[in-house]
Design a protein around this motif. Structure first.
Motif, PDB file in Angstrom:
ATOM      1  N   GLU A   1       0.829  -1.202   0.000  1.00  0.00           N
ATOM      2  CA  GLU A   1       0.000   0.000   0.000  1.00  0.00           C
ATOM      3  C   GLU A   1       0.867   1.257   0.000  1.00  0.00           C
ATOM      4  O   GLU A   1       0.580   2.219  -0.712  1.00  0.00           O
ATOM      5  N   TRP A   2       1.935   1.244   0.782  1.00  0.00           N
ATOM      6  CA  TRP A   2       2.842   2.391   0.789  1.00  0.00           C
ATOM      7  C   TRP A   2       3.481   2.593  -0.583  1.00  0.00           C
ATOM      8  O   TRP A   2       3.636   3.722  -1.052  1.00  0.00           O
TER       9      TRP A   2
ATOM     10  N   LYS B   1      -0.149   2.792  -3.429  1.00  0.00           N
ATOM     11  CA  LYS B   1      -1.291   3.658  -3.151  1.00  0.00           C
ATOM     12  C   LYS B   1      -0.842   5.018  -2.629  1.00  0.00           C
ATOM     13  O   LYS B   1      -1.412   6.060  -2.982  1.00  0.00           O
ATOM     14  N   LYS B   2       0.202   4.990  -1.805  1.00  0.00           N
ATOM     15  CA  LYS B   2       0.690   6.223  -1.204  1.00  0.00           C
ATOM     16  C   LYS B   2       1.962   6.728  -1.873  1.00  0.00           C
ATOM     17  O   LYS B   2       2.479   7.790  -1.510  1.00  0.00           O
TER      18      LYS B   2
END
Length: 358
Positions: free
Chosen positions: A39-40, A43-44
């Motif tokens: 996710e890091w 997405k981020k």
């Protein structure tokens, strides 16, 4: 970063989610941590392990000892009088590519923000009217390097215009279908709910015409839009300006596009630059109309942007109007695309990725 230092660590963004989970478990970390890391990364858009604040310091240090994140960096940036922003992106190995933010001009489209991204460093296709075609193809871009261009151009859109990116076109440097796997992987990360969560219908991949790979897109059931850089519906003329046509003839391309349409149901866009006194006659328009009858398509007529390496000229407005009017009279959907960012060499066909400090 030296090449030796880069080779000591692996690029973590080349791992799938399952591969990352397996690695974490092998290194005595809980499997669910892999999802947090993923996710890091996607997405981020984390640029370092230190940013992953919901991981322990020990876990971050473990990742940093074994892996690299290799984000591209903005090397130079230019802003056009029409609002277009061109960025030169430096990759981890020192190579340069260019990407463009194209904000809407018309009030009706004022929320439209388009990123034009590159898929290769240079190009091997030698199209005679394109600046990138006069460069050597050095290498393909990784999926993460294409993704990073989108992230950066989105940041520029928000900072300069207060609006997020709405559309992406793979029309920068390189031939996307000659970097097939990385291009499709980048689309997957851009459209995934675990990534940027953009709609594939907001993405257009443009090709100079690789028939075999167009059929492969159909077999893979892609959801994004496909554009063919046609520029002549006559093999003799197209051979002169696009040598790829010698091995991917108009007949082969028409068959491939028909196959793509049958598999995906997606109407193709035919891109057509009108060159003065070369492909801008009513006979050329008739040949283009005949080609459109072979595959469901709309036509984008594109303004030519001169480059130092070639002597082509843009056709005159009256000829363009007659050309478009003929196609429309035959029921063809026609859009005339005015060039953007010409004053900073950011327009279609002008990207060359030159190191201006050199």
């Amino acid at each position: 970063m030296t090449e030796a230092a880069v080779q000591q660590k692996k690029d973590i963004r080349k791992l799938t989610a399952d591969q990352l989970k397996d690695w974490m478990v092998q290194h005595s970390e809980q499997g669910f941590r892999a999802k947090q890391v993923y996710e890091w990364l996607w997405k981020k858009s984390a640029r370092s392990f230190d940013q992953m604040t919901n991981l322990s310091l020990k876990t971050r240090q473990l990742l940093d000892a074994h892996f690299d994140i290799r984000p591209l960096a903005v090397d130079q940036q230019q802003k056009s009088s029409d609002g277009t922003i061109k960025s030169s992106f430096r990759l981890y190995d020192g190579n340069l590519v260019e990407g463009v933010l194209i904000p809407a001009l018309r009030e009706a489209d004022q929320d439209r923000m388009t990123a034009c991204v590159s898929s290769q460093v240079g190009c091997s296709l030698t199209c005679k009217f394109c600046a990138t075609g006069y460069m050597e193809r050095k290498r393909n871009l990784d999926a993460s390097e294409i993704y990073d261009q989108v992230v950066e151009v989105d940041r520029q859109a928000r900072e300069n215009f207060g609006a997020p990116l709405t559309n992406i076109v793979y029309m920068g440097m390189g031939e996307p279908l000659l970097n097939y796997r990385n291009v499709l992987d980048s689309v997957e990360r851009i459209t995934s709910p675990d990534g940027l969560n953009m709609s594939p219908k907001r993405i257009t991949v443009s090709t100079a015409g690789i028939a075999k790979m167009i059929k492969q897109l159909g077999d893979d059931g892609v959801k994004f839009n496909l554009a063919l850089s046609l520029h002549a519906a006559n093999d003799q003329k197209r051979n002169q300006i696009m040598p790829i046509n010698e091995s991917n003839t108009l007949k082969a391309l028409a068959e491939a596009l028909q196959y793509f349409y049958r598999k995906t149901g997606t109407r193709v866009t035919l891109e057509y630059i009108l060159f003065y006194n070369f492909n801008d006659t009513l006979q050329d328009a008739k040949e283009l109309w005949e080609f459109t009858k072979r595959v469901p398509a709309k036509v984008n007529i594109i303004e030519y942007n001169p480059i130092a390496e070639a002597t082509f000229k843009n056709t005159d407005p009256q000829t363009l109007d007659k050309f478009a009017a003929f196609l429309e009279s035959k029921g063809v959907i026609v859009n005339v695309r005015r060039s953007r960012g010409k004053d900073i060499d950011a327009a279609c066909g002008q990207l060359a990725g030159k190191d201006k400090a050199a």
